[in-house]
Design an enzyme around this catalytic site. Structure first.
Site, short mmCIF file in Angstrom:
data_model
loop_
_atom_site.label_atom_id
_atom_site.label_comp_id
_atom_site.label_asym_id
_atom_site.label_seq_id
_atom_site.Cartn_x
_atom_site.Cartn_y
_atom_site.Cartn_z
N TYR A 251 -2.17 -1.39 10.39
CA TYR A 251 -2.11 -1.48 8.92
C TYR A 251 -0.77 -0.94 8.40
O TYR A 251 -0.11 -1.57 7.57
CB TYR A 251 -3.28 -0.67 8.35
N SER B 201 0.87 -1.18 0.00
CA SER B 201 0.00 0.00 0.00
C SER B 201 0.90 1.23 0.00
O SER B 201 2.09 1.13 0.34
CB SER B 201 -0.84 0.00 1.28
P1 NAD Z 1 -11.60 -5.98 -0.08
O1 NAD Z 1 -12.16 -5.91 1.31
O2 NAD Z 1 -12.44 -5.58 -1.23
O3 NAD Z 1 -11.06 -7.45 -0.37
C1 NAD Z 1 -10.31 -8.15 0.58
C2 NAD Z 1 -10.28 -9.61 0.21
O4 NAD Z 1 -9.52 -10.31 1.19
C3 NAD Z 1 -11.65 -10.27 0.17
O5 NAD Z 1 -11.68 -11.23 -0.86
C4 NAD Z 1 -11.73 -10.94 1.53
O6 NAD Z 1 -12.62 -12.06 1.57
C5 NAD Z 1 -10.30 -11.39 1.68
N1 NAD Z 1 -9.90 -11.67 3.06
C6 NAD Z 1 -9.97 -10.86 4.14
N2 NAD Z 1 -9.51 -11.52 5.23
C7 NAD Z 1 -9.16 -12.76 4.81
C8 NAD Z 1 -8.63 -13.89 5.46
N3 NAD Z 1 -8.37 -13.90 6.78
N4 NAD Z 1 -8.41 -15.01 4.73
C9 NAD Z 1 -8.68 -15.03 3.40
N5 NAD Z 1 -9.18 -13.98 2.73
C10 NAD Z 1 -9.41 -12.86 3.44
O7 NAD Z 1 -10.25 -5.12 0.00
P2 NAD Z 1 -9.30 -4.48 -1.14
O8 NAD Z 1 -9.41 -3.03 -1.03
O9 NAD Z 1 -9.50 -5.16 -2.44
O10 NAD Z 1 -7.89 -4.87 -0.54
C11 NAD Z 1 -7.05 -5.86 -1.08
C12 NAD Z 1 -5.61 -5.58 -0.67
O11 NAD Z 1 -5.21 -4.33 -1.22
C13 NAD Z 1 -5.40 -5.48 0.83
O12 NAD Z 1 -4.18 -6.08 1.20
C14 NAD Z 1 -5.35 -3.99 1.07
O13 NAD Z 1 -4.64 -3.66 2.21
C15 NAD Z 1 -4.66 -3.52 -0.20
N6 NAD Z 1 -4.85 -2.11 -0.53
C16 NAD Z 1 -6.09 -1.60 -0.77
C17 NAD Z 1 -6.22 -0.25 -1.08
C18 NAD Z 1 -7.54 0.37 -1.37
O14 NAD Z 1 -7.60 1.62 -1.50
N7 NAD Z 1 -8.61 -0.38 -1.52
C19 NAD Z 1 -5.09 0.55 -1.15
C20 NAD Z 1 -3.85 -0.01 -0.89
C21 NAD Z 1 -3.74 -1.34 -0.59
#
Ligand code: NAD
Length: 261
Positions: free
Chosen positions: A156, A143
């Site tokens: 985080y 991130s």
């Molecule tokens: P999201 O909530 O849409 O998706 C998260 C996914 O992880 C889902 O499929 C959920 O079921 C799965 N998950 C959560 N806990 C789990 C566990 N214990 N075991 C298995 N699966 C699990 O979130 P997102 O925004 O798509 O985030 C995905 C990644 O991207 C994360 O690591 C997040 O930190 C990172 N990220 C997101 C953003 C953003 O702005 N959305 C920015 C930077 C980084």
């Protein structure tokens, strides 16, 4: 179809960024192992839909990324049913916001288990098979918070900085084994994880979601645009290509200029 014959496992691919990456890798011909939580019928729809859309084999593992034994079993299952694991995308992640002195112990432990330790145990399980084949791609979804901080995100930010660090260690260890290890560092991506933060903030401030979206972007990114899961997927595909053969140990920002400031 540049990834035909490769097998990719994307953790947390039932939603958001992971789903975007899985779709992009599948569109390039990679067989896929999906993972993540959600309603069983919804997941089966996703799995079957992707199989049809991409013409690849698609499996699903319900492994909990907070549990090391689940991760080892998921990697073993992938290798057994598809014959190999060539591309590992450690994407599953969760969020919780509170000041340091109020941060609940169980949220700290959960975020560290999934966002930090889950990446470590995923790499540990996948590396021997990649080394044996002399080819592999590990993509850790960190991130902008792997590079800079924001208030109220102590677990985080700690986890994501750790992901960037362990990406570098693994990249160095694997530098001459045909395996690259990189971290993608997205800024704001409008997924359910961010949508929840927007809804919570709108409620707390008694304002509407559009106002909060604009404020989120304006607070962090010179470019007032959310990145999309499709764009993160395109970067992941590039990292799997020959063009990216010597990119390793790199935190790659896709963040509208967030960390350029
Ligand atoms: P999201 O909530 O849409 O998706 C998260 C996914 O992880 C889902 O499929 C959920 O079921 C799965 N998950 C959560 N806990 C789990 C566990 N214990 N075991 C298995 N699966 C699990 O979130 P997102 O925004 O798509 O985030 C995905 C990644 O991207 C994360 O690591 C997040 O930190 C990172 N990220 C997101 C953003 C953003 O702005 N959305 C920015 C930077 C980084």
């Amino acid at each position: 179809m540049s990834l035909k014959g490769k097998v990719a496992l994307v953790t947390g691919s039932t939603s958001g960024i992971g789903l975007g990456i899985a779709r992009a890798l599948g569109a390039e011909g990679a067989d896929l192992m999906l993972n993540g939580f959600g309603d069983a019928a919804m997941i089966e729809d996703l799995r079957g839909g992707m199989e049809k859309e991409c013409g690849v084999r698609v499996g699903y593992s319900a492994a909990d990324i907070g549990k090391p034994a689940d991760i080892a079993a998921m990697v073993a299952e992938t290798q057994k049913s598809f014959g190999a694991l060539d591309i590992l995308v450690n994407n599953a992640g969760i969020q919780f916001v509170a000041n340091v002195e109020e941060f609940p112990e169980d949220r700290w432990n959960a975020i560290i288990a999934v966002n930090l330790s889950g990446v470590f145990f995923g790499m540990q399980a996948a590396i021997p098979g990649m080394k044996a084949k002399g080819w592999g791609r590990i993509i850790n979804i960190a991130s902008a918070h792997g590079l800079v901080a924001s208030p109220q995100k102590v677990a985080y930010v700690a986890a994501k900085h750790g992901v960037v660090g362990m990406t570098k260690v693994a990249a160095i260890e694997l530098a001459n084994h045909g395996v690259t290890v990189n971290a993608i560092c997205p800024g704001w991506v409008l997924t359910p994880l961010v949508q929840k933060q927007i809804e919570d903030k709108a409620k707390a401030q008694g304002t509407d979601e559009e106002t909060v979206k604009h404020a989120f972007l304006a607070d962090k990114q010179p470019m007032l645009l959310f990145s999309t899961p499709e764009q993160i997927g395109a970067l992941a595909v590039f990292l799997c290509s020959d063009g990216a053969k010597t990119i390793t140990g790199a935190p790659l920002s896709i963040d509208g200029g967030w960390v350029a400031q």
